[in-house]
Design a protein around this motif. Structure first.
Motif, mmCIF file in Angstrom:
data_model
loop_
_atom_site.group_PDB
_atom_site.id
_atom_site.type_symbol
_atom_site.label_atom_id
_atom_site.label_comp_id
_atom_site.label_asym_id
_atom_site.label_seq_id
_atom_site.Cartn_x
_atom_site.Cartn_y
_atom_site.Cartn_z
ATOM 1 N N THR A 113 0.836 -1.205 0.000
ATOM 2 C CA THR A 113 0.000 0.000 0.000
ATOM 3 C C THR A 113 0.864 1.246 0.000
ATOM 4 O O THR A 113 0.603 2.214 -0.736
ATOM 5 N N GLY A 114 1.927 1.242 0.811
ATOM 6 C CA GLY A 114 2.841 2.377 0.852
ATOM 7 C C GLY A 114 3.534 2.601 -0.476
ATOM 8 O O GLY A 114 3.686 3.742 -0.920
ATOM 9 N N TYR A 115 3.928 1.499 -1.140
ATOM 10 C CA TYR A 115 4.592 1.651 -2.440
ATOM 11 C C TYR A 115 3.668 2.266 -3.479
ATOM 12 O O TYR A 115 4.052 3.205 -4.194
ATOM 13 N N PHE A 116 2.468 1.726 -3.624
ATOM 14 C CA PHE A 116 1.557 2.242 -4.648
ATOM 15 C C PHE A 116 1.163 3.689 -4.363
ATOM 16 O O PHE A 116 0.952 4.464 -5.294
ATOM 17 N N THR A 117 1.071 4.047 -3.087
ATOM 18 C CA THR A 117 0.805 5.443 -2.735
ATOM 19 C C THR A 117 1.986 6.319 -3.128
ATOM 20 O O THR A 117 1.815 7.401 -3.714
ATOM 21 N N TYR A 118 3.206 5.849 -2.822
ATOM 22 C CA TYR A 118 4.418 6.582 -3.208
ATOM 23 C C TYR A 118 4.476 6.778 -4.719
ATOM 24 O O TYR A 118 4.729 7.873 -5.224
ATOM 25 N N ASP A 119 4.265 5.682 -5.459
ATOM 26 C CA ASP A 119 4.420 5.746 -6.910
ATOM 27 C C ASP A 119 3.367 6.645 -7.542
ATOM 28 O O ASP A 119 3.638 7.349 -8.521
ATOM 29 N N LEU A 120 2.158 6.631 -6.987
ATOM 30 C CA LEU A 120 1.106 7.527 -7.469
ATOM 31 C C LEU A 120 1.528 8.984 -7.278
ATOM 32 O O LEU A 120 1.393 9.808 -8.193
ATOM 33 N N LEU A 121 2.054 9.307 -6.098
ATOM 34 C CA LEU A 121 2.520 10.665 -5.827
ATOM 35 C C LEU A 121 3.700 11.038 -6.720
ATOM 36 O O LEU A 121 3.804 12.171 -7.189
ATOM 37 N N ASP A 122 4.585 10.065 -6.982
ATOM 38 C CA ASP A 122 5.744 10.310 -7.833
ATOM 39 C C ASP A 122 5.314 10.673 -9.249
ATOM 40 O O ASP A 122 5.879 11.576 -9.876
ATOM 41 N N VAL A 123 4.319 9.976 -9.756
ATOM 42 C CA VAL A 123 3.798 10.266 -11.102
ATOM 43 C C VAL A 123 3.157 11.650 -11.151
ATOM 44 O O VAL A 123 3.398 12.432 -12.080
ATOM 45 N N VAL A 124 2.356 11.970 -10.157
ATOM 46 C CA VAL A 124 1.640 13.252 -10.132
ATOM 47 C C VAL A 124 2.602 14.418 -9.932
ATOM 48 O O VAL A 124 2.544 15.419 -10.664
ATOM 49 N N ILE A 125 3.510 14.307 -8.969
ATOM 50 C CA ILE A 125 4.440 15.399 -8.655
ATOM 51 C C ILE A 125 5.361 15.707 -9.839
ATOM 52 O O ILE A 125 5.724 16.869 -10.072
ATOM 53 N N ASN A 126 5.720 14.694 -10.602
ATOM 54 C CA ASN A 126 6.611 14.891 -11.753
ATOM 55 C C ASN A 126 5.846 15.176 -13.044
ATOM 56 O O ASN A 126 6.404 15.048 -14.143
ATOM 57 N N ASN A 127 4.571 15.560 -12.902
ATOM 58 C CA ASN A 127 3.750 15.989 -14.046
ATOM 59 C C ASN A 127 3.635 14.915 -15.138
ATOM 60 O O ASN A 127 3.675 15.211 -16.332
ATOM 61 N N LYS A 128 3.509 13.654 -14.704
ATOM 62 C CA LYS A 128 3.366 12.547 -15.649
ATOM 63 C C LYS A 128 1.938 12.001 -15.662
ATOM 64 O O LYS A 128 1.659 11.056 -16.395
ATOM 65 N N ALA A 129 1.057 12.601 -14.861
ATOM 66 C CA ALA A 129 -0.285 12.034 -14.694
ATOM 67 C C ALA A 129 -1.071 12.016 -16.003
ATOM 68 O O ALA A 129 -1.777 11.039 -16.291
ATOM 69 N N ARG A 130 -0.959 13.083 -16.783
ATOM 70 C CA ARG A 130 -1.735 13.134 -18.034
ATOM 71 C C ARG A 130 -1.237 12.086 -19.029
ATOM 72 O O ARG A 130 -2.038 11.397 -19.671
ATOM 73 N N ALA A 131 0.080 11.945 -19.145
ATOM 74 C CA ALA A 131 0.641 10.973 -20.083
ATOM 75 C C ALA A 131 0.465 9.543 -19.593
ATOM 76 O O ALA A 131 0.416 8.610 -20.394
ATOM 77 N N MET A 132 0.361 9.371 -18.264
ATOM 78 C CA MET A 132 0.259 8.030 -17.682
ATOM 79 C C MET A 132 -1.048 7.891 -16.918
ATOM 80 O O MET A 132 -1.094 7.369 -15.811
ATOM 81 N N TRP A 133 -2.135 8.340 -17.515
ATOM 82 C CA TRP A 133 -3.433 8.363 -16.840
ATOM 83 C C TRP A 133 -3.889 6.959 -16.439
ATOM 84 O O TRP A 133 -4.530 6.772 -15.402
ATOM 85 N N GLU A 134 -3.547 5.944 -17.266
ATOM 86 C CA GLU A 134 -3.956 4.579 -16.936
ATOM 87 C C GLU A 134 -3.230 4.079 -15.692
ATOM 88 O O GLU A 134 -3.790 3.297 -14.904
ATOM 89 N N VAL A 135 -1.982 4.543 -15.503
ATOM 90 C CA VAL A 135 -1.226 4.182 -14.298
ATOM 91 C C VAL A 135 -1.865 4.819 -13.067
ATOM 92 O O VAL A 135 -1.973 4.194 -12.005
ATOM 93 N N VAL A 136 -2.293 6.081 -13.216
ATOM 94 C CA VAL A 136 -2.939 6.787 -12.110
ATOM 95 C C VAL A 136 -4.209 6.054 -11.675
ATOM 96 O O VAL A 136 -4.426 5.807 -10.477
#
Length: 305
Positions: A113-136
């Motif tokens: 749970t901690g990892y997936f929360t970390y990785d979600l934040l990592d994607v969002v903070i680095n402005n990758k959410a739009r390109a990786m929306w399926e990951v989000v």
């Protein structure tokens, strides 16, 4: 059913019934919350170490993606060892995948749970959410379901079985890291990893997910309707997605390799017949295409572990 037979067998071997309610009462939720936070901070520390070390000189792709993959690889390795040792140490988990819980297995779910929360934040903070929306979307669903199980201190067995996919993720991420650092498609070490990836995909991804899907039809009466609908929809999507992914990996790493060897033989034959030495440039071009195709195939499944 099969699960009930396992439960009866374990109870007979132990000589007494397993008191699952006392196991649940021994777990404190606040300990799980603390461990989730520690897990998140641990992966941030791993990311910081990778950033300080820097990428290899051969890296031709995005440095953030390289670091993100390495963090995911570490998570897959640690979680795989944790899950497999859980099954070895506590085989009674299969007696009741819904009610079984102890601190060892409970913290494993918290760690993920901690990892997936970390990785979600990592994607969002680095402005990758739009390109990786399926990951989000994937991470929100997985982290949400894991934390729901942690909060209830239930369905931990289901969580462990689902997390066996991380055994395959070790080789899936390893394959992608080789591609990013330009390891030749025809090299021996790439061949070893690609075959281990395909074998582990069948054993630790397709089979466990099929088992969970099967249990949905035998244990639906033991969970809430909301939980059942959510897990049923999630598993239906994951089953379809992983079947497609497996076919794409086979097509990229196996079928294209055969086609490439056939094309190379044809070019050599043509070259021998005309006396012109054009086979080497042709072979080089073919290997380049195979690497490009393989890189594209490995990009999207990166987070489906």
């Amino acid at each position: 059913m099969a699960v009930e037979n396992i439960s009866d067998s374990i109870a007979m071997d132990s000589g007494k019934a397993i008191d699952f309610s006392s196991m649940k009462d021994s777990i404190q939720l606040r300990h799980g919350n603390y461990f989730i936070l520690l897990s998140l901070l641990f992966f941030q520390f791993v990311n910081w170490c990778l950033k300080s070390h820097g990428p290899p000189k051969s890296l031709k792709d995005d440095e953030w993606k390289w670091r993100n993959l390495w963090v995911s690889w570490f998570h897959a390795l640690i979680t795989s060892v944790w899950v497999l040792t859980s099954f070895y140490r506590f085989p009674e988990v299969f007696a009741d995948v819904i009610l079984h819980v102890n601190y060892y297995t409970f913290f494993c779910a918290c760690f993920a749970t901690g990892y997936f929360t970390y990785d979600l934040l990592d994607v969002v903070i680095n402005n990758k959410a739009r390109a990786m929306w399926e990951v989000v979307i994937h991470h929100i669903m997985v982290a949400g379901m894991l934390y729901y199980n942690v909060y209830l201190k239930a369905q931990i067995g289901f969580s462990l079985i689902a997390m066996t996919v991380e055994v395959n993720s070790i080789f899936l991420h390893w394959r992608k890291l080789y591609q990013m650092t330009q390891v030749p498609f025809s090299s021996f070490k790439y061949a070893v990893v690609k075959y281990l990836n395909l074998v582990s995909f069948a054993l630790f991804r397709l089979f466990p997910l099929a088992y969970i899907t099967y249990t949905l039809f035998t244990m639906y009466h033991r969970v809430s309707l909301v939980y059942y609908v959510l897990i049923f929809v999630t598993m239906a999507c994951m089953d379809l997605l992983n079947a497609v992914l497996f076919w794409r990996l086979v097509k990229s790493d196996i079928l294209r390799g055969w086609a490439s060897r056939g094309g190379t033989s044809a070019r050599h034959s043509s070259s021998n017949g005309t006396g012109r030495h054009k086979s080497s440039p042709g072979l080089s071009h073919s290997n380049g295409n195979n690497n490009s195709i393989s890189q594209n195939v490995a990009t999207s499944p990166k987070k489906h572990a």
